[in-house]
Motif scaffolding. Sequence first.
Motif, PDB file in Angstrom:
ATOM      1  N   SER A  40       1.246   4.158  -7.667  1.00  0.00           N
ATOM      2  CA  SER A  40      -0.134   3.817  -7.335  1.00  0.00           C
ATOM      3  C   SER A  40      -0.434   2.490  -8.004  1.00  0.00           C
ATOM      4  O   SER A  40      -0.271   2.346  -9.227  1.00  0.00           O
ATOM      5  CB  SER A  40      -1.091   4.888  -7.856  1.00  0.00           C
ATOM      6  N   LYS A  50      -3.445   3.332  -1.381  1.00  0.00           N
ATOM      7  CA  LYS A  50      -2.152   3.717  -0.818  1.00  0.00           C
ATOM      8  C   LYS A  50      -1.133   3.954  -1.930  1.00  0.00           C
ATOM      9  O   LYS A  50      -1.215   3.374  -3.021  1.00  0.00           O
ATOM     10  CB  LYS A  50      -1.640   2.627   0.124  1.00  0.00           C
ATOM     11  N   PHE A  52       3.185   4.216  -2.768  1.00  0.00           N
ATOM     12  CA  PHE A  52       4.418   3.594  -2.312  1.00  0.00           C
ATOM     13  C   PHE A  52       5.613   4.274  -2.970  1.00  0.00           C
ATOM     14  O   PHE A  52       5.598   4.543  -4.170  1.00  0.00           O
ATOM     15  CB  PHE A  52       4.433   2.098  -2.669  1.00  0.00           C
ATOM     16  N   GLY A  82       3.855   1.908   2.793  1.00  0.00           N
ATOM     17  CA  GLY A  82       3.126   2.855   1.952  1.00  0.00           C
ATOM     18  C   GLY A  82       2.614   4.035   2.754  1.00  0.00           C
ATOM     19  O   GLY A  82       2.871   4.158   3.948  1.00  0.00           O
TER      20      GLY A  82
END
Length: 245
Positions: A40, A50, A52, A82
Amino acid sequence: MRASKLIGSDVRNAQDQNLGNIKDLIIDVTNDRVYYAILSFGGFLGLGDKLFAYPVSAFRQVGNEDKVILNIDEERLKKAPGFDSKEYPDFNAPKYRSEVDGYFGPDASVKPMKNQLLRRASDWLGKDINDRNGKDVGEVEDLVVNLGSGKIRYAIVEFDKSWSLNDKLLAVPMQALRYTSASKDLVWDIDKSRLDAKGAFDKNKWPDINDPKTMADIDRTLIVLVPVQSGSAASGAEMQDKKQK
């Protein structure tokens, strides 16, 4: 590092700027592997809420601190695939995973392995363990992972009082824990008589898991504990590889 410490740890770039933190790890529970760290960025670079997935090979640990370095430039950060923080993708389905692996390339990605089963590490922390007859064994206290090799070295188990470890923790091989999709609990796959409690330690007094002597002592215990006939058991060569590392 301990998975419980790695989850929530700070992630910084090479310039020591705070990028965000690790929300979770994606692990292969049948092959003792760490595939991805879920990041994050907390609004950094306008990336919003989003999350990842980054291959663990992209990170390096900073000494014994609870932070890691992600050495990647800003443009590459912005363009990475993401997903919504409220809706994790199914990492066992190839769609999102292929996007991530394609983006970072074959050198960074973890190669798929036979019978792989990907789960979030946070789901394993505190997970109950039963024996083959459904009786309580204990719970998973933590996982010890090696970011450099992408290996899960040990599971740390807190055993039920009936196992006579006096509330201490013990490092065990991941192969000792069998996952079945039909049960929410893990199954302990080793006879009680084979358990050696000499390596048990207090919850508040962990051994130095990066000390070579400590690792060698634990690995000797693991070799004895590996289930001989378990379908998920590591081969002698794999255990020797772990011992050398």
